[in-house]
Structures are given as structure tokens and as C-alpha cells.
Design an enzyme around this catalytic site. Structure first.
Site, PDB file in Angstrom:
ATOM      1  N   LYS A 104      60.236  -3.917  73.987  1.00  0.00           N
ATOM      2  CA  LYS A 104      60.127  -3.374  72.808  1.00  0.00           C
ATOM      3  C   LYS A 104      61.303  -1.516  73.862  1.00  0.00           C
ATOM      4  CE  LYS A 104      57.979  -1.864  69.255  1.00  0.00           C
ATOM      5  NZ  LYS A 104      57.677  -2.997  68.368  1.00  0.00           N
ATOM      6  N   ASP A 144      63.184  -2.259  63.794  1.00  0.00           N
ATOM      7  CA  ASP A 144      61.800  -1.549  64.198  1.00  0.00           C
ATOM      8  C   ASP A 144      61.533  -0.835  63.008  1.00  0.00           C
ATOM      9  OD1 ASP A 144      59.363  -2.621  65.779  1.00  0.00           O
ATOM     10  OD2 ASP A 144      59.151   0.124  65.816  1.00  0.00           O
TER      11      ASP A 144
END
Ligand code: GLU
Length: 422
Positions: A104, A144
């Protein structure tokens, strides 16, 4: 303490590991990301000044395949948040069973304060800084919070420039015409809808007429609202970061509300009758304004946190009336709140299962890029449904087998896969 996402992630891991024995080496590796990357992202602002931002990428674990997970642009992005989110990706990718590890990243920035040109310069600079660390078989970013297909295209272009050849599979969530997959944009919302339907089937409940309140109508929440409505559920409340609307009789024209939100910049006052949306319709609809906090406390069957972390905490958990929580955001429930929900018998479909449809279709996109294939939307949606149903069944079975919540069962399912090496 609870509000630190990394601390919480590790506690969730320990809870699951106390029920399902995990090799100490695997446990130690899951508690320590493989690699953390922090880069500076200096850019020229439109007024000629220099803006300096911090960028992050955490490569948590690649036992099951290349690191995979999104990049977010938000002022709250920091290393602990990104670490937790990367760990959740490792678990999510194992639960939904795609051959990826977890990663991430993000930039600590408020993208709403940047012009389009500044956003592009920021993204291209970030991509150049990430270049040595990413690649189709190494680490594959995706959208995201506050990032989208256009941003993925800029990353693709910068990466390809550095590499000297077009490398479509370096990111997923790209525009269709630049190697993106049919259905990727809708995938997270649709996957959440499949997960909820699977739970209702398993517990013998009829979806028709069940009431739903959704906090957060970005990409994920907006598609979810539409799909749930199409399945006959009654979406009664929607909110964004500025405010929300509550229509107890049900919002029948979700599309009009979403279009109004796009035009006005917020869903507040988007009371639509036919395609006319304004405040004057509020009374006619028997509706009222609602804050993003209140929306979680409405007397509905299903509450959907689809915004950011820490939406459900010890401060509001006692006010939650829903019997089902569908976690479309990553990490929306704090540990102590989760305990209260479990004790009360509220069914929580955990983030790493509920929102895994996005990365499932990211895998389909990556696969199509790697094999030079193009699947049609029906094919993508059928495969997504299959994956969500299988993952749900496995998690549900584990919850019965171990007598634990769906969250713990999802962790156990992930740990089983990580332990068995497939
Ligand atoms: N950002 C999404 C998530 O949290 C998608 C990640 C991906 O597609 O790689 O699952």
C-alpha cells in the site's frame, strides 16, 4: 491506542493467531513488513512556488505473489496508516485468493487543494520515485482513496518512459483505452453487494426491502448504492464528507442523486423528485439532512462505512442500531467497537472480505495485460461473483468451525492460505 491502525492490525493478527496456530516465523514476518519506502515528492506549484510532499509505499509481504495494493492521496496518510493498510492487503489478497502479496502507498496531500496540473506533476514525480521499487512482477499499485484511472495512467506513462517500453501490467485500475479492464471501476461496490447477498443467503434473510445507510459515496459507495437498489434493498441514506441526506421511504433515483452530487460537489440538498434535485423537495419526500456521523446511527438494517478508518468507535458503537455492518472502507471499526458489536451479535462483514472485489478485478486486469487478453464485462462480473461467493463461503464456514466472528474467520482463512503456501 486503538486509533492507531497499525496497533489495531497487529492485535487483530494476534487474536486470530490465538485461535489458529501459525508458525512463529510466519507470524514474525507478518508483524514486520518486508520493506518500507519513504520518498520526497517536490513539485512546482502553479504560482511558481515549490510544494513539498511525502510519499510512502509499504511492501508488506510477497509470499503469494507480487506486492499489490492501492495508492491514496489524503492529508492523513502517514507511515503507520500505510503499514496497516499494506498488512490488510496481504490478508485481503489471501482471503479473495488472488496470487498477490500485500502493499500500500500514498502521498500525504489534500488533492482537493491542487489544480489538475499540480496533481499530474505530483503523480508523475511520485511515480519516478517509485520506479525502482515497482513492476508487473514486483509491486503493482492501484487506485484507492482520492486516486483514479487517470492517475494510474500517469503512473503507467512515467514507468514506461523510465523502462523504455510500455508496461501495462505495472498498475491496475487504468482507463479502459489504456489497458484497463471492463468492470474494474464498479468492482469494489459490486463485490460488496455480492458479499452482502451471500451473507443474507447464508442466514436465510430476504434482501428485498432491507434498509441501508451508506457513509461515503466515492467510487465504492456510489456503485454499491446502485447495485443494492437494483437488488431490491432500500437505500435510505447517503453521505459524503460534507453532509448527507436521509429519505426514510427510500432513495429511488440513486443515479440522479449521484449526478446532483457531482454537479454540486456534495450530496447535501440532493433531494431528487424525477430528475429535479433541490432542497424544496425535502419536505415532499419526508426527508431530512443528516451528518456523516449520524448516518451510522440510523434505524436501518444495514450500515455501510465506505469512507475512511475509525468510523465506528467506542464513542458511537452503542448508538448503532443496524444488525449488519458491511465494511467497504479499510479499517472502519476500532478494536473496542468491534468487541461491542460481537457481543451484541451484530454481523460485521469485515473489510478484507467485503471490499476485496476491487483487488479481485485488479487481478483480472493484470492477468489480461500479462496475457494480452480482453475480457468482456459479463465475463468479469461472472468471475467476480464466483470469487466473492467462494471467499464468503470459506470465511463463513471458518466462523462456524472456530466459533468466531466473520472478521476472525477471515483472518483465519488468510492465515491458512499463507501457512500452506498456496
Ligand atoms: N485500493 C483497493 C483496496 O484497498 C484496491 C487495491 C488493488 O486493486 O490493488 O483493496
Amino acid at each position: 491506542m486503538n486509533d492507531n491502525p497499525w496497533t489495531r492490525a497487529m492485535k487483530q493478527l494476534e487474536n486470530a493467531a490465538s485461535k489458529f496456530s501459525v508458525e512463529p516465523l510466519l507470524l514474525a514476518r507478518l508483524k514486520n513488513p518486508d520493506r518500507v519506502i519513504e520518498v520526497s515528492v517536490p513539485i512546482k506549484m502553479d504560482d511558481g512556488s515549490v510544494g513539498m510532499y511525502q510519499g510512502f509505499r509499504v511492501q508488506h509481504n510477497n509470499d503469494r505473489g507480487p506486492y499489490k495494493g492501492g495508492l491514496r492521496y489524503h492529508p492523513h496518510v502517514d507511515m503507520d496508516e500505510v503499514k496497516a493498510l499494506s498488512f490488510w492487503m496481504t490478508m485481503k489478497n489471501a482471503v479473495i485468493d488472488v496470487p498477490f502479496g500485500g502493499g500500500k502507498g500514498g502521498v500525504s496531500v489534500d488533492p482537493k487543494k491542487l489544480s489538475e496540473a499540480e496533481l499530474e506533476r505530483l503523480t508523475r514525480e511520485f511515480a519516478r520515485k517509485l520506479f525502482p521499487f515497482i513492476g508487473p512482477n514486483i509491486d503493482v499499485p492501484a487506485p484507492d482513496v482520492n486516486t483514479n484511472a487517470k492517475i494510474m495512467q500517469w503512473i503507467l506513462e512515467e514507468y514506461s518512459k523510465q523502462k523504455g517500453e510500455e508496461t501495462l501490467a505495472v498498475v491496475t485500475g487504468k482507463p479502459l483505452e489504456r489497458g484497463g479492464s471492463e468492470g474494474r471501476t464498479e468492482a469494489t461496490g459490486l463485490g460488496g453487494c455480492f458479499a452482502l447477498l451471500a451473507l443474507l443467503r447464508a442466514t436465510g434473510r430476504n434482501p428485498k426491502g432491507l434498509t441501508v445507510a451508506i457513509q461515503g459515496i466515492g467510487n465504492v459507495g456510489s456503485y454499491l448504492a446502485q447495485y443494492l437498489h437494483d437488488e431490491g434493498l432500500s437505500v435510505v441514506a447517503l453521505s459524503d464528507s460534507k453532509g448527507g441526506i436521509y429519505v426514510p421511504a427510500g432513495i429511488n433515483n440513486i443515479q440522479d442523486v449521484l449526478t446532483c452530487k457531482e454537479e454540486k460537489g456534495s450530496v447535501e440538498t440532493c433531494y431528487c423528485v424525477g430528475s429535479v434535485c433541490d432542497l424544496n423537495n425535502k419536505e415532499k419526500l419526508g426527508a431530512r439532512d443528516i451528518t456523516p456521523q449520524e448516518i451510522l446511527e440510523l434505524p436501518v438494517d444495514i450500515v455501510v462505512p465506505a469512507a475512511l478508518e475509525n468510523a465506528i468507535t467506542k464513542d458511537n458503537v452503542d448508538k448503532i442500531k443496524a444488525s449488519i455492518i458491511l465494511e467497504m472502507a479499510n479499517g472502519p471499526t476500532t478494536l473496542d467497537a468491534d468487541e461491542v458489536l460481537n457481543k451484541r451479535g451484530v454481523m460485521v462483514i469485515p473489510d478484507i472480505l467485503a471490499n476485496s472485489g476491487g483487488v479481485a478485478v485488479s487481478y483480472f486486469e493484470w492477468y489480461q495485460n500479462m496475457h494480452k487478453e480482453n475480457w468482456d464485462k459479463k465475463d468479469v462480473f461472472d468471475k467476480l461473483r464466483e470469487k466473492m461467493d467462494r471467499a464468503f463461503d470459506e470465511v463463513y464456514k471458518a466462523s462456524k468451525e472456530f466459533g468466531v466472528s466473520l472478521r476472525e474467520a477471515a483472518y483465519i482463512t488468510a492465515l491458512r492460505r499463507l501457512s500452506s503456501g498456496n
